[in-house]
Design a protein around this motif. Structure first.
Motif, mmCIF file in Angstrom:
data_model
loop_
_atom_site.group_PDB
_atom_site.id
_atom_site.type_symbol
_atom_site.label_atom_id
_atom_site.label_comp_id
_atom_site.label_asym_id
_atom_site.label_seq_id
_atom_site.Cartn_x
_atom_site.Cartn_y
_atom_site.Cartn_z
ATOM 1 N N LEU A 191 0.889 -1.255 0.035
ATOM 2 C CA LEU A 191 0.058 0.009 -0.243
ATOM 3 C C LEU A 191 0.870 1.342 0.211
ATOM 4 C CD1 LEU A 191 -2.862 -0.914 2.230
ATOM 5 C CD2 LEU A 191 -3.136 -0.589 0.019
ATOM 6 N N VAL A 192 2.267 1.370 0.447
ATOM 7 C CA VAL A 192 2.842 2.271 0.592
ATOM 8 C C VAL A 192 3.348 2.575 -0.887
ATOM 9 C CG1 VAL A 192 4.978 3.207 1.422
ATOM 10 C CG2 VAL A 192 3.721 1.968 3.088
ATOM 11 N N GLY A 193 3.589 1.534 -1.591
ATOM 12 C CA GLY A 193 3.960 1.763 -3.010
ATOM 13 C C GLY A 193 2.896 2.380 -3.816
ATOM 14 N N ARG A 194 1.602 2.020 -3.501
ATOM 15 C CA ARG A 194 0.496 2.730 -4.213
ATOM 16 C C ARG A 194 0.361 4.183 -3.799
ATOM 17 N NH1 ARG A 194 -4.715 1.205 -6.118
ATOM 18 N NH2 ARG A 194 -6.299 2.628 -5.054
ATOM 19 N N GLU A 195 0.641 4.583 -2.659
ATOM 20 C CA GLU A 195 0.794 5.979 -1.954
ATOM 21 C C GLU A 195 1.643 6.696 -2.740
ATOM 22 O OE1 GLU A 195 -2.043 7.428 -0.828
ATOM 23 O OE2 GLU A 195 -2.909 5.242 -0.652
ATOM 24 N N LEU A 196 2.986 6.244 -2.633
ATOM 25 C CA LEU A 196 3.947 6.906 -3.289
ATOM 26 C C LEU A 196 3.854 7.269 -4.701
ATOM 27 C CD1 LEU A 196 7.046 5.380 -1.411
ATOM 28 C CD2 LEU A 196 6.269 7.827 -1.164
ATOM 29 N N GLN A 197 3.170 6.167 -5.527
ATOM 30 C CA GLN A 197 3.066 6.319 -6.766
ATOM 31 C C GLN A 197 2.259 7.577 -7.401
ATOM 32 O OE1 GLN A 197 1.599 2.416 -7.870
ATOM 33 N NE2 GLN A 197 3.421 2.321 -9.554
ATOM 34 N N LYS A 198 1.216 7.784 -6.336
ATOM 35 C CA LYS A 198 0.294 9.024 -6.564
ATOM 36 C C LYS A 198 1.078 10.210 -5.992
ATOM 37 C CE LYS A 198 -4.044 6.639 -4.489
ATOM 38 N NZ LYS A 198 -4.878 6.610 -3.248
ATOM 39 N N GLU A 199 2.061 9.995 -5.126
ATOM 40 C CA GLU A 199 2.935 11.305 -4.910
ATOM 41 C C GLU A 199 3.920 11.730 -6.094
ATOM 42 O OE1 GLU A 199 3.640 13.234 -1.960
ATOM 43 O OE2 GLU A 199 1.687 12.492 -1.184
ATOM 44 N N TYR A 200 4.141 10.752 -6.713
ATOM 45 C CA TYR A 200 5.090 11.023 -7.991
ATOM 46 C C TYR A 200 4.181 11.210 -9.378
ATOM 47 C CZ TYR A 200 9.536 10.310 -5.373
ATOM 48 O OH TYR A 200 10.232 10.345 -4.247
ATOM 49 N N GLY A 201 2.910 11.271 -9.336
ATOM 50 C CA GLY A 201 2.160 11.504 -10.292
ATOM 51 C C GLY A 201 1.825 10.228 -11.224
ATOM 52 N N GLN A 202 1.937 9.171 -10.573
ATOM 53 C CA GLN A 202 1.844 7.953 -11.439
ATOM 54 C C GLN A 202 0.365 7.394 -11.129
ATOM 55 O OE1 GLN A 202 4.827 5.023 -11.062
ATOM 56 N NE2 GLN A 202 6.394 6.481 -11.584
ATOM 57 N N GLU A 203 -0.200 6.482 -12.038
ATOM 58 C CA GLU A 203 -1.460 6.075 -11.754
ATOM 59 C C GLU A 203 -1.086 4.866 -10.558
ATOM 60 O OE1 GLU A 203 -3.292 2.557 -14.367
ATOM 61 O OE2 GLU A 203 -4.417 4.412 -14.812
ATOM 62 N N PRO A 204 -1.784 4.631 -9.660
ATOM 63 C CA PRO A 204 -1.496 3.740 -8.623
ATOM 64 C C PRO A 204 -1.753 2.441 -8.799
ATOM 65 C CG PRO A 204 -3.273 4.823 -7.910
ATOM 66 C CD PRO A 204 -3.064 5.596 -9.336
ATOM 67 N N GLN A 205 -0.953 1.489 -8.431
ATOM 68 C CA GLN A 205 -0.774 0.223 -8.630
ATOM 69 C C GLN A 205 -1.797 -0.420 -7.770
ATOM 70 O OE1 GLN A 205 2.923 -1.629 -7.206
ATOM 71 N NE2 GLN A 205 2.569 -1.367 -5.103
ATOM 72 N N CYS A 206 -2.421 -1.475 -8.608
ATOM 73 C CA CYS A 206 -3.238 -2.525 -7.508
ATOM 74 C C CYS A 206 -2.488 -3.384 -6.838
ATOM 75 C CB CYS A 206 -4.340 -3.174 -8.437
ATOM 76 S SG CYS A 206 -5.308 -2.141 -9.311
ATOM 77 N N ILE A 207 -2.882 -3.879 -5.696
ATOM 78 C CA ILE A 207 -2.249 -5.048 -4.999
ATOM 79 C C ILE A 207 -2.887 -6.279 -4.838
ATOM 80 C CG2 ILE A 207 -0.840 -3.189 -3.795
ATOM 81 C CD1 ILE A 207 -2.425 -4.092 -1.298
ATOM 82 N N LEU A 208 -2.377 -7.291 -4.951
ATOM 83 C CA LEU A 208 -2.810 -8.518 -4.869
ATOM 84 C C LEU A 208 -2.035 -9.518 -3.747
ATOM 85 C CD1 LEU A 208 -4.225 -11.064 -7.859
ATOM 86 C CD2 LEU A 208 -2.838 -12.017 -5.921
ATOM 87 N N THR A 209 -2.555 -9.740 -2.773
ATOM 88 C CA THR A 209 -2.136 -10.711 -1.815
ATOM 89 C C THR A 209 -2.351 -12.088 -1.743
ATOM 90 O OG1 THR A 209 -3.965 -9.984 -0.142
ATOM 91 C CG2 THR A 209 -1.709 -8.504 -0.258
ATOM 92 N N MET A 210 -1.281 -12.922 -1.594
ATOM 93 C CA MET A 210 -1.734 -14.483 -1.460
ATOM 94 C C MET A 210 -1.478 -14.833 -0.060
ATOM 95 S SD MET A 210 -2.479 -15.022 -4.518
ATOM 96 C CE MET A 210 -2.349 -16.891 -4.655
ATOM 97 N N PRO A 211 -2.273 -15.963 0.411
ATOM 98 C CA PRO A 211 -2.190 -16.525 1.569
ATOM 99 C C PRO A 211 -0.791 -17.077 2.029
ATOM 100 C CG PRO A 211 -4.125 -17.259 0.556
ATOM 101 C CD PRO A 211 -3.343 -16.590 -0.651
ATOM 102 N N LEU A 212 -0.408 -17.014 2.957
ATOM 103 C CA LEU A 212 0.956 -17.584 3.662
ATOM 104 C C LEU A 212 0.614 -19.105 3.830
ATOM 105 C CD1 LEU A 212 1.740 -14.915 6.338
ATOM 106 C CD2 LEU A 212 2.586 -15.157 3.966
ATOM 107 N N LEU A 213 1.362 -19.799 3.124
ATOM 108 C CA LEU A 213 1.251 -21.453 3.072
ATOM 109 C C LEU A 213 1.757 -21.965 4.531
ATOM 110 C CD1 LEU A 213 0.674 -23.970 1.376
ATOM 111 C CD2 LEU A 213 2.982 -23.875 0.776
ATOM 112 N N GLU A 214 0.984 -22.529 5.161
ATOM 113 C CA GLU A 214 1.250 -23.403 6.308
ATOM 114 C C GLU A 214 2.319 -24.232 5.795
ATOM 115 O OE1 GLU A 214 -1.929 -22.902 5.279
ATOM 116 O OE2 GLU A 214 -3.015 -22.135 7.064
#
Length: 410
Positions: free
Chosen positions: A208-231
């Motif tokens: 999410l920090v990456g998404r916010e920094l992209q906005k700060e730098y005038g870029q279209e913000p990335q989407c993020i996809l999180t995967m579960p942690l495998l037991e």
């Protein structure tokens, strides 16, 4: 940014289904659907990023959960960027930790990174993968650039991070350099102009920090996809080399096969969903057969064969199965045995034998070891002072006493 054209064989809705399979969260789904639609209309692939810090020399099956998702998106025609965090490794990722993580040296990082991409290439298509190192843009920033970057994010926002909050409230020290980690990881997204970043659920804040920094730098913000942690193989804690509950993708086929066959019948389906390339429909059909009475062992064999074929070869998978079956056929290991979980790992072997009910006393345990009557995972034990770390073990005493024992940390 690449303007490469590509042939897309699936529409936006179908691509979205691929992205969502097995994922924990996709933020923001509507924005990602728009990115997919634009990509399809223009023939311009999305830039999809995964960053891994080379904190250990080998990759295990837990790491491949996100790599598998990258490969699925790569097969749709998108550009995947395998980012090795050689710079961020020197800071140390504090995610999910209650103490400061010691940073690695450049020499340690370089040594570990040697095998990372080679092993990741067993999942990704090397010909279609962009490999980058974040020292490319982080080193040139220098002190002035890092201070300017830090000015774009507030301490209040940083303290929203759960592990920082817990440590602060608990009076556990937080070093200033730990705040730099999510900032530098976020800056990677700016440097790479990523459209989507993948990571485990423990990386959500950093993504999410990456998404916010992209906005700060005038870029279209990335989407993020999180995967579960495998037991891990213990079925309790996430797969980790430090917890000795992992299956390394570079392990010998027999070792991989044995570990996969040792997982519980319940955990098996979790592994199918996150590790198998079979369709969800095929997995559901197999599960229905097992629930109708088919031996769960058959499903584990199928999963083990698929994974060993992927990381070794079909022949290696067949030989591992033959070796495994030979051990059963020769009467060395029964298919059915008592299963139990013991806390407090690492534990001494004498205590494990006693608490698993395989011996009546410590003296009996010592006598059996002295007489060569104790085996762990088919290997004869001679050291009465042996300590067993967390993990799952098949323990044999004499010819007839067996137990599958899972040791977990406190």
């Amino acid at each position: 940014m690449s303007t490469q054209k590509y042939m897309i064989t699936q529409d936006t809705e179908a691509q979205l289904r691929v992205a969502l399979r097995g994922c924990d969260e996709l933020l923001v789904q509507a924005e990602f659907a728009q990115k997919l639609a634009r990509s399809q209309a223009t023939g311009t692939p999305l830039r999809i990023k995964l960053g891994l810090d080379p904190t250990a020399p080998d990759i295990h099956l837990g790491h491949t959960v996100v790599l598998n998702k990258m490969r699925q998106l790569q097969d749709l025609g998108h550009t995947v960027i395998f980012l090795i965090g050689d710079f961020t490794s020197m800071i140390g990722d504090p995610s999910g930790r209650n103490t400061t993580r010691p940073p690695l040296t450049r020499e340690q990082i370089a040594e570990n990174a040697k095998t990372y991409y080679a092993q990741a290439s067993l999942v990704l298509d090397p010909a279609k993968t962009e490999i980058r190192y974040n020292s490319e843009w982080c080193d040139p920033l220098g002190a002035r650039g890092i201070i300017q970057l830090a000015s774009r994010y507030t301490v209040a926002r940083m303290m929203e991070r759960d592990d920082f909050t817990k440590r602060f409230k608990g009076g556990v020290p937080i070093s200033v350099h730990e705040f730099l980690y999510p900032l530098m990881q976020g800056y990677d997204s700016v440097a790479l102009k990523s459209d989507l970043e993948l990571g485990g659920t423990d990386q959500k804040f950093n993504l999410l920090v990456g998404r916010e920094l992209q906005k700060e730098y005038g870029q279209e913000p990335q989407c993020i996809l999180t995967m579960p942690l495998l037991e891990g193989t213990d079925g309790v804690e996430k797969m980790s080399k430090s917890k000795n509950n992992y299956i390394g993708i570079g392990e010998a086929p027999d070792s991989m096969f044995g570990k996969l066959m040792s997982i519980s019948d319940t955990l098996m389906w979790r592994y199918f969903e996150l590790l198998s390339f079979d369709s969800l429909e095929d997995i559901a059909a197999l599960r229905a057969e097992i629930e109708a009475g088919r031996n769960p062992r058959d499903a584990k064999v199928q999963l083990a064969q698929e994974i060993i074929t992927r990381f070794h070869s079909k022949q290696a998978a067949q030989e591992a199965l033959a070796n495994f079956e030979a051990r059963f056929r020769d009467g060395a290991i029964p298919e059915d045995m008592p299963e139990m979980t013991l806390p407090g790992a690492p534990l001494g072997v004498l205590k494990v034998l006693r608490e698993a009910g395989l011996v009546a006393s410590g003296a009996e345990a010592q006598r059996n070891i002295e007489q060569g009557g104790v085996k762990i995972d088919s290997f004869k034990i001679e050291d009465k002072g042996l300590t067993l770390p967390a993990g799952t073990y098949v323990i044999q005493v004499g010819k007839r006493k067996f137990a599958r024992v899972t040791l977990v940390g406190v």
